[in-house]
Enzyme design. Sequence first.
Site, PDB file in Angstrom:
ATOM      1  N   ASP A 160       0.919  -1.210   0.227  1.00 27.74           N
ATOM      2  CA  ASP A 160       0.059   0.166   0.032  1.00 27.74           C
ATOM      3  C   ASP A 160       0.602   1.204   0.056  1.00 27.74           C
ATOM      4  OD1 ASP A 160      -2.385   1.417   0.063  1.00 27.74           O
ATOM      5  OD2 ASP A 160      -3.145   0.330   1.733  1.00 27.74           O
ATOM      6  N   ASP A 215      -9.905   3.653  -3.428  1.00 24.77           N
ATOM      7  CA  ASP A 215     -10.894   2.588  -3.095  1.00 24.77           C
ATOM      8  C   ASP A 215     -12.199   2.352  -3.543  1.00 24.77           C
ATOM      9  OD1 ASP A 215      -8.376   2.245  -1.405  1.00 24.77           O
ATOM     10  OD2 ASP A 215      -9.702   2.224   0.626  1.00 24.77           O
TER      11      ASP A 215
HETATM   12  C1  GLA Z   1      -5.952   1.534   1.474  1.00 25.25           C
HETATM   13  C2  GLA Z   1      -6.189   0.609   0.302  1.00 25.25           C
HETATM   14  C3  GLA Z   1      -7.294  -0.414   0.672  1.00 25.25           C
HETATM   15  C4  GLA Z   1      -6.978  -1.004   1.767  1.00 25.25           C
HETATM   16  C5  GLA Z   1      -6.638   0.023   3.026  1.00 25.25           C
HETATM   17  C6  GLA Z   1      -6.169  -0.955   4.546  1.00 25.25           C
HETATM   18  O1  GLA Z   1      -7.141   2.457   1.481  1.00 25.25           O
HETATM   19  O2  GLA Z   1      -6.481   1.197  -0.785  1.00 25.25           O
HETATM   20  O3  GLA Z   1      -7.507  -1.383  -0.211  1.00 25.25           O
HETATM   21  O4  GLA Z   1      -5.806  -1.855   1.857  1.00 25.25           O
HETATM   22  O5  GLA Z   1      -5.651   0.764   2.754  1.00 25.25           O
HETATM   23  O6  GLA Z   1      -6.108   0.235   5.490  1.00 25.25           O
END
Ligand code: GLA
Length: 412
Positions: A160, A215
């Site tokens: 990430d 997301d």
């Molecule tokens: C980010 C990623 C998500 C998830 C969260 C976890 O937002 O894009 O897919 O992994 O972190 O905290």
Amino acid sequence: MCHFKTILLLVFSLTLSVSAISQGNNYVQNYKKFEGLALTPPMGWNSWNKFACNVDEKMIREIADAMVATGMKDAGYTYINIDDCWHGDRDSLGFIHEDPKRFPSGMKALADYIHAKGLKFGIYSDAGSQTCGGRPGSRGYEFQDAKTYASWDVDYVKYDWCNTEGLKAEGAYKTFTAAIRQAGRPMVLSICEWGTDKPWTWGQSVGHLWRTTGDIFNCFDCVEDHGTWKSWGVMKIADKQEGLRQYAGPGHWNDPDMLEVGNGMVVNEDRAHFSIWTMLAAPLIAGNDLRKMSKETVQVLTNKEVIAVNQDKLGIQGFRHSSKDGIETWLKPLSNGNWAICFLNRSEQPQTVEFKWKDNPITDDLSKMELNTNKVTYKVRNLWTKKDVGTTKKDFKTVIPKHDVTMLLLTK
Ligand code: GLA
């Protein structure tokens, strides 16, 4: 005597430096990713969409059990991926450990459990100092972490991009590629940088898939505003894939984020979401509770004929061919000169779709593949009703409920 000691010392240091040189140049990092992985879009499950930070070994084991019992494994799903918040602390030497309360048996035991079922095991980290959930990130510990994951028999790492002050994405991800290489275990590297620095332009040699957007949010066509950031409904994410298909192919995929199928949209919307993700040659990473699925959810997630479109070995990402009055037509060239075609009704009412094959000869500029029913007659199969519906000699006509699809396979 003193003279003898000096000679001995000289010989000793000479031997040392010669052996150091003969070991080669150990400090060069090898940025070559492991090839031969994710030759079709990866399929599996990830904890984040449904469980967020509530992860523990009991739940993960039950999910692995359900993956097998529900027929998901049989349909092609392989990876069981733990997302954020599995972490405990680093020890005095800097090695990361799992949260001992949530994972009392340890990650290696969990990996063994998953592998014994014929499944694969994935984990999550972050290129910054902390993960998005505030757990220890890998910045400064990349080689150590990759080594630890290899010792746990990890097969897939989602990496990430939170808390990455001053870092440049390509370089930061390359460091982790080198760390995986050094650890010596082939692991799929899932680049989760949200599309910020156009990972499609550099990701192909660095990892095996890259997120193209922020997301996903569990709704059909909304935007969820969190103040400092937004998350996106499935149609909004689909729109953001425009112009990226040339970057995808076997071993390197655009990733429009994990599935929300079974997380609360109506079944028509789940079906539309799943169909568009298959047309996009997207990774199919389920994000729901596999232990508690309705019959409809299982039917959507395990439709093998729809999955076959996604997993076609050519790995050509599909495209939106047309859009009019809320009806979109998506196409995906497949091996053996076959095609998938998906009519999507984004509008708020049922609509009749009529497609005159002969008036719509199509050439895909990217793959150079042709769909011309004036030259070739195709057999037509409806992949959701699982019925053969004639050939392209006859125009196609159907009614599509709102927020739903009709997905057809055309075979030569
Ligand atoms: C980010 C990623 C998500 C998830 C969260 C976890 O937002 O894009 O897919 O992994 O972190 O905290």
